[in-house]
Design an enzyme around this catalytic site. Structure first.
Site, mmCIF file in Angstrom:
data_model
loop_
_atom_site.group_PDB
_atom_site.id
_atom_site.type_symbol
_atom_site.label_atom_id
_atom_site.label_comp_id
_atom_site.label_asym_id
_atom_site.label_seq_id
_atom_site.Cartn_x
_atom_site.Cartn_y
_atom_site.Cartn_z
ATOM 1 N N HIS A 220 -29.131 -52.654 -17.063
ATOM 2 C CA HIS A 220 -29.926 -51.682 -17.823
ATOM 3 C C HIS A 220 -31.326 -52.234 -18.101
ATOM 4 C CE1 HIS A 220 -30.218 -48.334 -20.852
ATOM 5 N NE2 HIS A 220 -31.132 -49.153 -21.340
ATOM 6 N N GLU A 221 -31.378 -53.430 -18.670
ATOM 7 C CA GLU A 221 -32.675 -54.011 -19.021
ATOM 8 C C GLU A 221 -33.487 -54.361 -17.775
ATOM 9 O OE1 GLU A 221 -33.570 -53.592 -21.923
ATOM 10 O OE2 GLU A 221 -31.611 -53.201 -22.805
ATOM 11 N N HIS A 224 -35.373 -51.323 -16.737
ATOM 12 C CA HIS A 224 -36.625 -51.196 -17.489
ATOM 13 C C HIS A 224 -37.692 -52.146 -16.940
ATOM 14 C CE1 HIS A 224 -35.246 -48.485 -20.536
ATOM 15 N NE2 HIS A 224 -34.392 -49.326 -21.092
ATOM 16 N N HIS A 227 -39.056 -51.150 -13.565
ATOM 17 C CA HIS A 227 -39.897 -49.966 -13.771
ATOM 18 C C HIS A 227 -41.282 -50.411 -14.248
ATOM 19 C CE1 HIS A 227 -40.141 -45.693 -15.793
ATOM 20 N NE2 HIS A 227 -41.095 -45.902 -14.913
#
Length: 377
Positions: A220-221, A224, A227
């Site tokens: 998940h991190e 980020h 991105h």
């Protein structure tokens, strides 16, 4: 900031007893670990002891939250918005209907949530399902854990659909450039997040314990961080940032790729059960739970707009009622569930959490497009 200082630095939790009367240290990170233990005594003791700390400070915590919401109201009225919610949504050009339709759509799925929880109760063999039972895996025959290096390998393999360049950048960041502050430490912030600035590489904070959940948190991190990395590399500073409404799509999409990867690489029956339970828990925790939080936020701001005092007893009453509307008769709730609002940092973030739910909705759709080979996906 004051809530964070109190919650992350000043709070010291006492030890708790497990089912063998052994002392276990309790912290923010170990609490999440204990809730996944098959030792029900440990789960209950951890849950109750953890939330007792917030009950001891309920007046302070209620005042902190109320003060933050008053700030939201002041800013909304100063700029002539009809409501705090509309003021918060305006910056990202999100219609009010997106927020309300999310709550309505998820509300229509409450019966499915309750069916899942009743199934969980039968699988666990408990007379009644309590809040401290919600996170424990459905099988005790296997517990998928892995060290950080193995988690990085699995993650990099899972994002193959995003291309070799993406994999190469992520590999270098996680292994060579040390993007991740991995492990729990004294007075370290709980949870996980990705940060950084335009002229730095991304930084990830984690409290890695080796659980399968932690591997998904890393994915998940990393979503980020990648991105951010790619946006900063290809855009000038003024255009490099992105809204949280979009951010949670990138992060959750990587989690779905990881889940798809594990579904194809794990072959044992109990491993599959363990993994599928994790995937279902992601939907419960991200779609249902975060929407429930979003609904609670909406009510809180309406109360503040109507000058209703947010006393601890009122907050506990409202939060417990909302939990009961989601769980129905499937879960037995108590005073420790009622105080849970006091430990959620996202309630200070001005209508942040709904974007987790919209993010997982978009990510599930996009991942399905990739998995089925839709052109351009």
């Amino acid at each position: 900031k004051t809530f964070s200082s109190l919650n992350d630095a000043d709070f010291v939790f006492p030890v708790v007893k497990d089912g063998h009367h052994q002392d276990k240290p309790l912290s923010h990170a170990s609490y999440a670990l204990y809730l996944r233990s098959h030792d029900r005594t440990l789960r209950q003791n951890a849950f109750e002891t953890y939330h007792k700390q917030y009950l001891l400070f309920e007046n302070t915590l209620a005042d902190l939250l109320s003060g933050q919401l008053q700030t939201h109201l002041l800013r909304a009225r100063a700029r002539k918005y009809p409501s705090c919610l509309e003021a918060a949504l305006f910056g990202n050009n999100i219609p009010l209907s997106v927020y309300t339709s999310l709550i309505e759509a998820v509300g229509q799925g409450k019966k499915d949530l309750q069916r899942y929880l009743n199934l969980k109760k039968r699988c666990l063999g408990v007379e009644s399902l309590r809040a401290f039972d919600l996170y424990v895996p459905l099988t005790d025959q296997v517990d998928i854990q892995m060290d950080f290096a193995k988690a990085v390998d699995e993650l990099i393999t899972s994002v193959a659909p995003l291309g070799e360049e993406y994999q190469s950048i992520l590999r270098k960041g996680l292994i060579e450039e040390r993007w991740v502050d991995r492990y729990e430490n004294r007075q370290k912030r709980s949870g996980a997040y990705s940060s950084g600035c335009y002229d730095s590489h991304p930084y990830i904070l984690m409290n890695y314990k080796g659980l399968l959940r932690d591997v998904f948190t890393l994915a998940h991190e990393a979503g980020h961080s990648m991105h951010s990395f790619l946006s900063r590399r290809t855009q000038p500073y003024v255009y490099s940032d992105y809204s949280i409404f979009l951010a949670e799509v990138a992060s959750t999409f990587n989690e779905k790729l990881l889940a798809r990867h594990f579904l194809h690489t794990l072959h044992g029956k109990h491993e599959k059960i363990f993994l599928i339970h994790q995937i279902l828990e992601d939907i419960r925790g991200t779609l249902f739970r975060q929407t429930m939080f979003a609904e609670f936020e909406m009510y809180l701001h309406r109360f503040v707009e109507q000058a209703v005092p947010l006393t601890p007893s009122f907050l506990k009453e409202q939060y417990l009622a909302l939990n009961q509307s989601y769980f129905g008769d499937a879960v037995v709730l108590d005073e420790y569930t009622a105080i849970e609002w006091a430990r959620i940092p996202h309630f200070y973030y001005n209508f942040y959490v709904f974007q987790y739910a919209t993010g997982i909705s978009a990510a599930l759709s996009l991942e399905e497009f990739v998995a089925t080979g839709q052109p351009g996906a």
